[in-house]
Design an enzyme around this catalytic site. Structure first.
Site, short mmCIF file in Angstrom:
data_model
loop_
_atom_site.label_atom_id
_atom_site.label_comp_id
_atom_site.label_asym_id
_atom_site.label_seq_id
_atom_site.Cartn_x
_atom_site.Cartn_y
_atom_site.Cartn_z
N TYR A 171 -12.69 -51.42 5.59
CA TYR A 171 -12.46 -49.97 5.51
C TYR A 171 -10.97 -49.64 5.55
O TYR A 171 -10.57 -48.51 5.27
CB TYR A 171 -13.17 -49.21 6.65
CG TYR A 171 -14.66 -49.38 6.72
CD1 TYR A 171 -15.38 -49.97 5.68
CD2 TYR A 171 -15.39 -48.95 7.82
CE1 TYR A 171 -16.76 -50.15 5.75
CE2 TYR A 171 -16.77 -49.11 7.90
CZ TYR A 171 -17.44 -49.72 6.86
OH TYR A 171 -18.81 -49.87 6.94
N HIS A 199 -20.13 -58.88 7.92
CA HIS A 199 -20.38 -57.65 7.15
C HIS A 199 -21.49 -57.83 6.09
O HIS A 199 -22.34 -56.97 5.93
CB HIS A 199 -19.08 -57.17 6.50
CG HIS A 199 -19.04 -55.72 6.18
ND1 HIS A 199 -17.91 -54.96 6.25
CD2 HIS A 199 -20.02 -54.87 5.78
CE1 HIS A 199 -18.19 -53.71 5.92
NE2 HIS A 199 -19.46 -53.64 5.63
P1 NAP Z 1 -24.18 -41.17 5.60
O1 NAP Z 1 -23.65 -41.18 6.96
O2 NAP Z 1 -25.66 -41.21 5.38
O3 NAP Z 1 -23.66 -39.88 4.81
C1 NAP Z 1 -22.35 -39.42 4.85
C2 NAP Z 1 -22.30 -38.17 3.98
O4 NAP Z 1 -23.15 -37.17 4.55
C3 NAP Z 1 -20.91 -37.57 3.90
O5 NAP Z 1 -20.76 -37.07 2.59
C4 NAP Z 1 -20.96 -36.43 4.92
O6 NAP Z 1 -20.12 -35.35 4.55
C5 NAP Z 1 -22.39 -35.99 4.80
N1 NAP Z 1 -22.87 -35.39 6.06
C6 NAP Z 1 -22.70 -35.87 7.32
N2 NAP Z 1 -23.27 -35.05 8.22
C7 NAP Z 1 -23.82 -34.03 7.52
C8 NAP Z 1 -24.52 -32.86 7.88
N3 NAP Z 1 -24.80 -32.58 9.17
N4 NAP Z 1 -24.92 -32.01 6.90
C9 NAP Z 1 -24.65 -32.28 5.61
N5 NAP Z 1 -23.98 -33.38 5.19
C10 NAP Z 1 -23.57 -34.25 6.15
O7 NAP Z 1 -23.59 -42.36 4.71
P2 NAP Z 1 -22.48 -43.51 4.84
O8 NAP Z 1 -21.12 -42.94 5.05
O9 NAP Z 1 -22.72 -44.40 3.68
O10 NAP Z 1 -22.93 -44.34 6.13
C11 NAP Z 1 -22.47 -44.06 7.44
C12 NAP Z 1 -21.64 -45.18 8.01
O11 NAP Z 1 -22.34 -46.41 7.96
C13 NAP Z 1 -20.34 -45.49 7.25
O12 NAP Z 1 -19.33 -44.56 7.51
C14 NAP Z 1 -20.04 -46.88 7.75
O13 NAP Z 1 -19.45 -46.81 9.05
C15 NAP Z 1 -21.42 -47.49 7.82
N6 NAP Z 1 -21.79 -48.27 6.60
C16 NAP Z 1 -21.93 -49.63 6.73
C17 NAP Z 1 -22.28 -50.39 5.63
C18 NAP Z 1 -22.42 -51.88 5.79
O14 NAP Z 1 -22.47 -52.60 4.76
N7 NAP Z 1 -22.55 -52.39 7.00
C19 NAP Z 1 -22.48 -49.80 4.37
C20 NAP Z 1 -22.37 -48.41 4.29
C21 NAP Z 1 -22.02 -47.65 5.41
P3 NAP Z 1 -18.64 -35.15 5.15
O15 NAP Z 1 -18.03 -36.50 5.30
O16 NAP Z 1 -17.98 -34.29 4.15
O17 NAP Z 1 -18.79 -34.45 6.49
#
Ligand code: NAP
Length: 273
Positions: free
Chosen positions: A47, A105
């Site tokens: 990241y 990861h």
């Molecule tokens: P997510 O958390 O499902 O979705 C994030 C999106 O949802 C952003 O666009 C955010 O907008 C929006 N959002 C958040 N809260 C909201 C709410 N209350 N109402 C409306 N929209 C909302 O997806 P993600 O970022 O893919 O996954 C979360 C975390 O998981 C990542 O940040 C990372 O730390 C981890 N991850 C790990 C892997 C892995 O391979 N291990 C892969 C993917 C992700 P805003 O940002 O504009 O607020």
């Protein structure tokens, strides 16, 4: 807060994801998340924000000891010496002595899993990671990994209402591991879901809040929504004053679709193997 019990230790089940948060935004959102009440932060080497996540930790009023901090070793660092060196680099960037959880990861079949796991265990032995685990591992890879490293505690995978992870969860519970759900709100897709919207209206909550609650009401499930917006960060934490009924849980579980997976890069494992 809901906690996951890990051998007597309480891990905050709701965490804060930081993928795609960079620079000042990463520092400020992490500090704000901690001041709001989040006590679990998720980052990764790839990241490229470990420095800022560490700065955010120190900028908040919350003690380092009160925060469950996860980072992940990227897939080009799976050789023994690369795990050791890159973890040292992560600790330096985060400016902490130890992380609470260090994950592989993604699986990488170009390196023997045992070699990577040996290095992870060495990092834990050296007290640079309190716990070790994996991410994006399938049920069969979990069995293989646990045979070699029985102390693995976590598998972080994509999990939300559109993706059935029941087989994986069963395997992980068998090994007393917990599952951390990434992309837990399917990157916002749940907001437009009629079934989830109807349940949310009944509770005076949003579809995102209901989805996070659905995840955390499951045994041994943690979730790490990412939110750059302060409004989203605040509202995602406001899920501890209501509960879903068994019928509501089942209605959301039934939304899973065969093609519900959103993240599957070309180096992903064979998910259904
Ligand atoms: P997510 O958390 O499902 O979705 C994030 C999106 O949802 C952003 O666009 C955010 O907008 C929006 N959002 C958040 N809260 C909201 C709410 N209350 N109402 C409306 N929209 C909302 O997806 P993600 O970022 O893919 O996954 C979360 C975390 O998981 C990542 O940040 C990372 O730390 C981890 N991850 C790990 C892997 C892995 O391979 N291990 C892969 C993917 C992700 P805003 O940002 O504009 O607020």
């Amino acid at each position: 807060m809901i906690h996951i019990n890990l051998n007597g230790e309480s891990i905050p089940a709701l965490g804060f994801g930081t993928w795609r948060l960079d620079g000042d935004e990463a520092r400020d959102t992490v500090a704000h998340a901690l001041d709001l009440g989040y006590r679990h932060i998720d980052t990764a080497q790839i990241y490229d924000n470990e420095v800022e996540v560490g700065e955010g930790l120190r900028a908040s009023d919350v003690d380092r000891d009160a925060v469950f901090l996860t980072t992940k070793v990227w897939r080009d660092k799976m050789r023994y010496r690369d795990v050791i060196a890159s973890t040292d680099d992560s600790l330096r960037k985060l400016n902490v002595e130890v992380v609470d959880l260090l994950l592989i990861h993604w699986p990488n079949d170009e390196v023997e899993l045992a070699e990577t796991l040996d290095a992870l265990q060495e990092v834990q032995h050296a007290e640079k990671a309190r716990h070790i685990g994996v991410s994006n591992f399938t049920p069969s890879l979990i069995h293989e990994a646990v045979r070699h490293a029985p102390g693995l505690v976590c598998n972080q995978v994509e999990y939300h209402p559109y993706l059935d992870q029941s087989d994986l969860l069963e395997v992980m519970r068998e090994h007393e591991m917990f599952l951390t759900a990434y992309s837990p709100i399917a990157r916002g897709k749940v907001m437009d879901d009629e079934v989830i919207r109807a349940i949310a209206e009944g509770h005076g909550k949003s579809p995102v809040q209901v989805t996070l609650r659905w995840l955390l009401q499951q045994d041994r499930v943690s979730a790490i929504p990412k939110a750059a917006s302060a409004r989203h960060r605040t509202s995602n934490l406001d899920i501890f004053d209501f509960a879903l009924s068994d019928d509501e849980m089942a209605e959301i579980t039934a939304l899973a679709q065969p093609d519900g997976r959103m993240i599957s890069p070309d180096f992903a494992p064979a998910w259904d193997a």
